[in-house]
Structures are given as C-alpha cells and as structure tokens.
Design an enzyme around this catalytic site. Structure first.
Site, PDB file in Angstrom:
ATOM      1  N   GLU A   1       0.823  -1.208   0.000  1.00  0.00           N
ATOM      2  CA  GLU A   1       0.000   0.000   0.000  1.00  0.00           C
ATOM      3  C   GLU A   1       0.863   1.266   0.000  1.00  0.00           C
ATOM      4  O   GLU A   1       0.534   2.253  -0.642  1.00  0.00           O
ATOM      5  CB  GLU A   1      -0.946   0.007   1.206  1.00  0.00           C
ATOM      6  CG  GLU A   1      -2.070  -1.005   1.114  1.00  0.00           C
ATOM      7  CD  GLU A   1      -3.023  -0.719  -0.043  1.00  0.00           C
ATOM      8  OE1 GLU A   1      -3.096   0.427  -0.512  1.00  0.00           O
ATOM      9  OE2 GLU A   1      -3.683  -1.663  -0.500  1.00  0.00           O
TER      10      GLU A   1
ATOM     11  N   CYS B   1     -19.364  -0.931 -17.742  1.00  0.00           N
ATOM     12  CA  CYS B   1     -19.305  -0.578 -16.314  1.00  0.00           C
ATOM     13  C   CYS B   1     -20.569  -1.016 -15.580  1.00  0.00           C
ATOM     14  O   CYS B   1     -21.685  -0.748 -16.027  1.00  0.00           O
ATOM     15  CB  CYS B   1     -19.121   0.932 -16.171  1.00  0.00           C
ATOM     16  SG  CYS B   1     -19.090   1.476 -14.461  1.00  0.00           S
TER      17      CYS B   1
HETATM   18  S1  SF4 Z   1     -17.801   7.239 -15.964  1.00  0.00           S
HETATM   19 FE1  SF4 Z   1     -19.407   6.234 -14.780  1.00  0.00          FE
HETATM   20  S2  SF4 Z   1     -20.238   4.698 -16.146  1.00  0.00           S
HETATM   21 FE2  SF4 Z   1     -18.328   5.354 -17.025  1.00  0.00          FE
HETATM   22  S3  SF4 Z   1     -16.826   3.866 -16.262  1.00  0.00           S
HETATM   23 FE3  SF4 Z   1     -16.842   5.586 -14.819  1.00  0.00          FE
HETATM   24  S4  SF4 Z   1     -18.297   5.070 -13.218  1.00  0.00           S
HETATM   25 FE4  SF4 Z   1     -18.659   3.705 -14.941  1.00  0.00          FE
END
Ligand code: SF4
Length: 376
Positions: A49, A212
């Site tokens: 870390e 994501c």
């Molecule tokens: S901007 Fe938002 S949707 Fe895009 S990768 Fe990052 S957290 Fe996920």
C-alpha cells in the site's frame, strides 16, 4: 444518498468476473482469494500500500517482490540499516515513503511485535499512513469495514455524482460517499472491486462505460461526456529552476558525493553537490559558489558532462553538470549529513535519486576506470 442499493451487488458481481485476482498480497498463503473474514498478512499489504501511494501496480509488483525477499517480516525490516532500505527502494522514487515504512516497522516492533493494530487511529499514528492507506490495509488484511479514497476511487466517485467541483474541494463528501457505498458484509472485496473498477474500466482518459456495472446510475455517463469528470483545477505554471552540479574528482580519481539531510522528497539519498543558479549568474560561477558554501572546497570547473531536465509534481529542474577538479579545502558536510570520496565504480553502492543515474552513466562513459584517469 441518491443511489439505490443495487450498486454494491452490481460492483461485486462485475468484480467476480472481471476483477484483478492475481495481486500477490491480496491472496491467501494457498495463493487463492481469501474467504470472507479470513485474515491476510498485514505486513506485506502495508508494504504494498505504501509503494502504491505514488506508483502504479505494474511498476510496484517487482519492487514488492524484491522487498519481500529481502525483508520478509516486520522484524527484518525494523532491524535493517536505512541505507539498505533505500537501496532496495531505489527506482521507486519518493524515498520518504521507504524511510517512513522503516521507522513505522521499528515503532511497531518496539511496541509489541506480536501486535497488529486493527483500528484506524493506530495506523494513522504510524509515519506515512493517511486515511486511505489505513482503510485499505484494514479492509484488505482483516476484512474490516473501513472506506478508502485513493486517486482511482476519487475519479470513480466524482464521475458517479458528476461533481462540478474538483475532487480536492469535495474530499469530505467523497469520503462520505465511499463510506455509504461500502458493503459492510464484504468490505475487502468491495474496496478491491472499487479500485479495480477505477484501474481497468473507469480509466482517466477512456472509460469503458458500456462495460461498467454502475453505468445505469452514473451521472457523468448520463451527461454524455464522462471524461469531463473529475473537473480539473485550473492549470498552474510550474516553477523552473536551473541547478549547477559539480562532479568533483581528486588526483586519485575519486569522485565527491554527499548525503542529503533527511528532510524532503529526496532526504537521505546521495547526490553530486550543487545548487540553484542565481539570476544572471554563469553556471560555472554557480558551481564554484555552491561547492564553497556547502562543502568549503575550491574547484576548477571543467567541461560540461551532461545537462538533463527533470519534472517533479511541483517544479521543473534542469541540472547542468560539469566535471570539476578539486583544488583545496577538506570537504565539509555544511549542508548535508556527510561527504565522501569514492571510486566511480562504487557509486552503484549508494542510493541516488533517479535523475542522478544518467549523471553516473555519463561519468562512467567519460572516465577510463581501468587507467584511473579522468577527462577533466
Ligand atoms: S464514468 Fe461512470 S459509467 Fe463510465 S466507467 Fe466511470 S463510473 Fe462507470
């Protein structure tokens, strides 16, 4: 909190399939991901870390491996000589991290070597440990529910809420968000998943939003321009400074080096002596003046050996390095811990800042060590 409860399971599901599951200090002694609540080695996590505070995982990995081979336990680090600690750290930069790690190990051993703290305050009391490093150690080693807020997490959370302010101005709100999102049943996995999301999906320049797990609740993605977040501070011009450096040789072909005081970014490292050029001053005059002021020696400044630029986060430096011939005066450590004459071939035995590696290479290329002569 404007988010529903699906964020944590979505992130953990994503992590099961796509997370980085081969980080050695995050694995059990059997080399697999630990069970919920299972404890990992806090020492190896602490070392990792601290290395990761300013450095990326792929760079850290070989350094961590080398470190663990040389200092496999808290006690071996605590008992080590500081120069050796700095040598093993050499190349990672920000050497104060190594010194603080060393001091922290000594503090823990002095206190009770069978005791590993499990509360935030005790970790924060160790040198070089901030709240995010402490939270990461506690959640990684003991699976305790402490939030984290490193650079990757700041970016992800700032995007999640599409903050109109730079992260540095909303630190408290980001800590609160990290704490509220944290899955208290699986804090180790959640924090690791959050870091992995920032490192592999929500990357600084090209986030993969369609992949994501948080895209359906992410305000930055909804804005259509996620890269516009986090909002940046207005750029500022970095100060620029020229440093005159003397590579001083004596009649025996030895070169003069000094060890910096322990304060500051490069504290405790060795270097070739020199200092800042004053306005309107010729670089040869700078070198003579600095060597007189800092070492009480007179030199004859010879030809330029090398000139190199180096950028730190807060300033840009140009080192103009000249070969010098020592004339008079016994070198004194007036602005350093100690000074030494060493054979050029011995320079690799001393920890130097990264910028000095090129100076040493240029010196060795210029000299003819087998003849013991110099080019000054
Ligand atoms: S901007 Fe938002 S949707 Fe895009 S990768 Fe990052 S957290 Fe996920």
């Amino acid at each position: 909190m404007p988010f529903d409860q699906s964020l944590s399971p979505a992130l953990l599901n994503w992590w099961q399939a796509h997370g980085r599951h081969d980080i050695p200090w995050k694995l059990s002694s059997q080399g697999v991901l630990p069970e919920s609540g299972e404890e990992l080695n806090p020492y190896s996590i602490w070392v990792a870390e601290v290395m990761l505070q300013q450095t990326q995982l792929q760079v850290v990995l070989p350094y961590w491996q080398r470190w663990m081979e040389r200092f496999p336990m808290l006690q071996s680090l605590a008992a080590a000589d500081e120069q050796e600690v700095l040598l093993v750290w050499q190349g990672l930069g920000y050497y104060s991290r190594a010194r603080r790690l060393h001091q922290g190990a000594q503090q823990l051993v002095e206190r009770d070597d069978s005791f590993w703290p499990r509360d935030l305050e005790s970790w924060l009391a160790l040198p070089g440990i901030g709240p995010s490093t402490a939270g990461s150690i506690l959640s990684s080693a003991f699976d305790l529910p402490f939030p984290i807020l490193d650079g990757n997490v700041k970016r992800v959370l700032s995007r999640l809420i599409a903050s109109p302010q730079p992260p540095a101005r909303i630190t408290k709100a980001l800590w609160q968000l990290s704490s509220e999102l944290l899955d208290s049943e699986q804090p180790r996995s959640f924090n690791q998943a959050l870091m992995d999301l920032g490192a592999t999906v929500c990357t600084p320049k090209s986030p993969s939003c369609p992949q994501c797990p948080w895209s359906d609740q992410c305000a930055a993605y909804a804005s259509g321009d996620p890269v516009a977040y986090p909002v940046k501070e207005a750029p500022r011009e970095l100060p620029f400074q020229v440093i005159g450096v003397g590579v001083v040789l004596n009649d025996a072909g030895e070169v003069l080096i000094d060890q910096r005081l322990n304060e500051g970014l490069l504290g405790g490292l060795w270097e070739f002596p020199g200092g800042k050029q004053e306005p309107g001053e010729a670089i040869e005059v700078t070198i003579c003046r600095e060597l007189q002021e800092e070492l009480a020696i007179e030199v004859q400044v010879g030809e330029e050996l090398i000139s190199l630029d180096h950028a730190y986060s807060h300033k840009r430096l140009r080192f103009v390095v000249h070969l010098c011939q020592w004339r008079t005066g016994e070198p004194q450590p007036l602005a350093s811990q100690q000074v030494r004459w060493v054979k050029p071939q011995q320079l690799s035995d001393f920890p130097f800042p990264a910028a000095n590696a090129r100076i040493i290479a240029a010196l060795l290329a210029r000299l003819h060590p087998e003849e013991g002569t110099d080019a000054a």
